[in-house]
Scaffold this active site. Structure first.
Site, PDB file in Angstrom:
ATOM      1  N   ASP A 237       0.872  -1.166   0.000  1.00 27.12           N
ATOM      2  CA  ASP A 237       0.000   0.000   0.000  1.00 27.12           C
ATOM      3  C   ASP A 237       0.913   1.221   0.000  1.00 27.12           C
ATOM      4  O   ASP A 237       2.100   1.131   0.323  1.00 27.12           O
ATOM      5  CB  ASP A 237      -0.963  -0.011   1.206  1.00 27.12           C
TER       6      ASP A 237
HETATM    7  C1  BGC Z   1      -4.970   3.364  -0.083  1.00 27.36           C
HETATM    8  C2  BGC Z   1      -5.020   2.379  -1.226  1.00 27.36           C
HETATM    9  C3  BGC Z   1      -4.806   3.106  -2.524  1.00 27.36           C
HETATM   10  C4  BGC Z   1      -3.465   3.831  -2.470  1.00 27.36           C
HETATM   11  C5  BGC Z   1      -3.112   4.591  -3.736  1.00 27.36           C
HETATM   12  C6  BGC Z   1      -3.753   4.278  -0.118  1.00 27.36           C
HETATM   13  O1  BGC Z   1      -3.943   5.374   0.707  1.00 27.36           O
HETATM   14  O2  BGC Z   1      -5.011   2.673   1.145  1.00 27.36           O
HETATM   15  O3  BGC Z   1      -6.235   1.690  -1.225  1.00 27.36           O
HETATM   16  O4  BGC Z   1      -4.868   2.226  -3.593  1.00 27.36           O
HETATM   17  O5  BGC Z   1      -3.518   4.766  -1.406  1.00 27.36           O
HETATM   18  O6  BGC Z   1      -3.851   5.756  -3.863  1.00 27.36           O
END
Ligand code: BGC
Length: 700
Positions: A237
């Site tokens: 993530d």
């Molecule tokens: C989120 C993810 C997301 C990623 C990219 C993170 O803050 O938890 O679900 O895909 O950001 O934007």
């Protein structure tokens, strides 16, 4: 190119790469892109958020939107809405639209679907997730992912695993027992990987039983790679990696983050230095690159010299009329009719000469909110727009705002994501209301209530918005915000016929007025055509067929995460409720919900008869007849629950094991056949219209 030659080709190719080139492929070189290797025809891997559409484009190294019209897209119903349809075909169609638009926008990986279990109604990201039930989730996630990947793009099923809250999401340590992990939190990921073949998976920010998910040996190596034989790509993530050696020596393949110091990422220069110093074996890097190259072959991103034409890749498309049709079809089936006493609904459009619509949610859009799931929609039909356009010129529609949110969304220079890693990545959000705001609301309320007393037909549209259903924050409780309870109570006093419509990604408390309300309609964030679908349901053009994919508790303390377990916990959050999540808890421990799992009314009635059961090829086939007893066409979701006869203390009284949705003309009868897994013990097989409306049962 054949699957089994992908690895051979990838292994050949990795030998030609320099250390720098390989390092460039395993970390973000932009916010949503890795580096390619031009001299060898290896492209960068381009990603974008989902899952309600393809997110807007940002500058490569800042969270400034590019800001052209080219990144407007089809805004699809959120996953909770999709789950409420209980319709596998719509799940496939939704995935397919998302996949075609992902490719159409030139991306390789769409960061979705989010399949985490709705453990508590207070989790801010619940709207991105499907259900509290692992079976319903996996049954919809599998066709969804197949739909996406049909377009030569990869799904990225997230967030692996047991990431069920926003509070302290970067550090919180989830303590969950093996049985709950296997039966509740992992099945959707298992099927996403094994059944649907999701090409990528995102490791969660949080810790699981002590270790962070980004390097978790038990999770990534023992379960994902060995047990599930996964050779796809594991992506972190954004900002979820905290150590070079742990990341490098784990099964994680790509590190992404939210800041622009790309060379400083743990799997960038620091990794290179450790490899050069002999502290980390280069072979671990090679294996990651091999998996990334295999992904590229699977997506037809690269020409394989031995197989000319292998680069022939679907080109996709976005904003097509067909995509909008699919968004509408899903929105229609996602509306859940929770209560409809005296057959108050549907309203008759011909007889509605004057209509009063009340509530901020009737007249606002939601697409561009909620966190990374935000969508820059081509358009969004609000409930008010949908109602007005459905009714046309013969009805006079008046709108009164009735209430107002606390903070109006301000245009700022910074995107929330830039600072999203501060303060543990999330918290329980408090909403403060000052005197001035209370006065303003009182005036709006007075205006709306006075008007409501003068109208026969009043529709209130309220509920939540993305100040509450949002990444990075959890709700404090299930109360309706902005003094809406007071407003609804007063509206029902002056006009008991008022139709109540609520929007949101998670339930709200209704106790203050539910007895007085004749009707309650639940509407999720249901995409660009959500307002049209809602109007069609309210005025009877579409017969509602949505069923709750989660328990609507009376209050959050009736949910097991709060009653037995912990939420949001502290440094640790103990899932002491084990497998007793959602209805599994309420049904076993006798806690009455406001509206139960699987509940949803129709404008017609369905009669069940002739239940039977058969065993075939190690599976159970349950059949029964369902007849439409009314004068309207309608759809019914027949649900099958297994209730063990000699229940052990760690078993729920019943669990969903199958369902089938059937469409019936007035008076029509069909035999519904549902395949379910073999019963491992003596079981009462229950066939019902909801988890608490069981129409027939057979012992097996
Ligand atoms: C989120 C993810 C997301 C990623 C990219 C993170 O803050 O938890 O679900 O895909 O950001 O934007």
């Amino acid at each position: 190119m054949k699957e089994n030659t992908h690895r051979i080709r990838a292994e050949e190719l990795v030998k030609k790469l320099t250390l720098d080139e390989k390092i460039g492929m395993v970390h973000g070189a932009e916010l949503f892109r890795t580096k390619g290797v031009e001299r060898l025809g290896i492209p960068p891997l381009v990603m974008s958020d989902g899952p309600m559409g393809v997110r807007q484009d940002f500058e490569p190294s800042s969270w400034h939107p590019i800001g052209t019209s080219a990144d407007r897209v089809t805004y699809l119903p959120c996953n909770s809405a999709l789950a409420a349809t209980w319709n596998r075909e719509l799940a496939y169609d939704t995935g397919s639209v998302l996949g075609e638009e992902t490719r159409g926008r030139g991306k390789d990986v769409i960061l979705g679907p989010g399949v985490n279990i709705k453990r508590s109604p207070l989790c801010g990201r619940n709207f991105e997730y499907f259900s509290e039930d692992p079976y319903l989730t996996k049954e919809l996630v599998v066709p969804f992912i197949r739909g996406v990947q049909n377009w030569d793009v990869a799904a990225c099923v997230k967030h692996f695993a047991a990431n069920n809250q926003e509070t302290e999401r970067l550090w919180v340590d989830v303590e969950v027992d093996e049985k709950a992990l296997r039966e509740i939190y992992l099945p959707a990921f298992h099927d996403a990987v094994k059944e649907a073949g999701s090409y990528t998976i995102m490791a969660a920010y949080s810790r699981l039983n002590g270790d962070h998910c980004y390097y978790h040996k038990g999770l990534l190596e023992d379960i994902l790679r060995k047990e599930w034989e996964y050779d796809g790509v594991v992506i972190s993530d954004w900002g979820g990696v905290h150590d070079t050696t742990l990341a490098a020596e784990s099964q994680l393949d790509i590190e992404m983050s939210v800041t622009d110091n790309f060379d400083d990422y743990y799997m960038a220069e620091p990794l290179k230095e450790k490899i050069e110093a002999g502290e980390i074996d280069e072979s671990v890097l090679d294996e990651k690159v091999v998996r990334i190259l295999m992904l590229m072959f699977r997506l037809h991103m690269m020409e394989d010299e031995h197989h000319p034409g292998s680069r022939k890749r679907k080109r996709g498309s976005y904003n097509t009329p067909g995509h909008r049709e699919k968004a509408l079809a899903t929105a229609r089936e996602s509306v859940v009719l929770l209560k409809n006493d005296n057959k108050r609904l549907p309203l008759n459009p011909e007889e509605t000469k004057k209509l009063l619509v009340i509530g901020e949610n009737a007249d606002c859009t939601h697409a561009l909110g909620g966190g990374s799931a935000e969508i820059k929609a081509l358009y969004e039909i609000t409930p008010l727009m949908g109602i007005c356009s459905f009714l046309g010129g013969n009805t006079e529609v008046t709108f009164a705002q009735g209430y107002v949110r606390n903070e109006q969304q301000e245009e700022t220079d910074t995107n929330w994501q830039e600072t999203s890693l501060e303060d543990g990545g999330g918290k329980v959000r408090e909403h403060h209301t000052d005197e001035k705001m209370l006065k303003k609301r009182e005036a709006l309320r007075r205006e709306a209530v006075t008007l409501a007393s003068q109208y026969d037909d009043v529709i209130f549209v309220g509920g939540l918005n993305h100040e509450h259903d949002s990444e990075g924050n959890d709700r404090k409780d299930m109360k309706l915000p902005y003094e809406q309870d007071v407003l609804i109570r007063e509206l029902l006093k002056v006009n008991p016929q008022t139709v109540i419509v609520l929007m949101g990604g998670s339930p709200v408390e209704m106790g203050e007025w539910i007895e007085e309300a004749l009707t309650v309609v639940w509407n999720w964030y249901s995409g660009m055509e959500g307002g049209s679908a809602l109007a069609e349901v309210l005025f009877g053009e579409v017969n509602p067929s949505g069923k709750l994919p989660e328990t609507f508790y009376k209050k959050h303390t009736d949910c097991s995460a709060h009653a037995i377990g912990e939420f949001p916990g502290g440094e640790k959050v103990r899932y002491k409720e084990g497998v007793f999540v959602g209805y599994r808890y309420n049904d076993t421990f006798g806690v009455e919900p406001q509206f139960c799992f699987g509940h949803g009314l129709s404008y017609t009635e369905f009669e069940y008869s002739d239940p039977s059961i058969q065993e075939k090829d190690g599976k159970i086939i349950i059949t029964c007849k369902v007849k439409n007893m009314g004068d309207r066409e309608g759809k019914e979701t027949v649900q099958v629950y297994y209730a063990p006869v000699d229940r052990k203390s760690d078993q729920p009284v019943q669990e969903l094991k199958g369902f089938e949705k059937v469409s019936l003309k007035p008076g029509e009868e069909k035999t519904v056949s549902i395949q379910a897994e073999k019963c491992l013990e003596r079981t009462e097989v229950r066939i019902g219209s909801s988890s608490r409306d069981i129409r027939a049962s057979i012992f097996h």
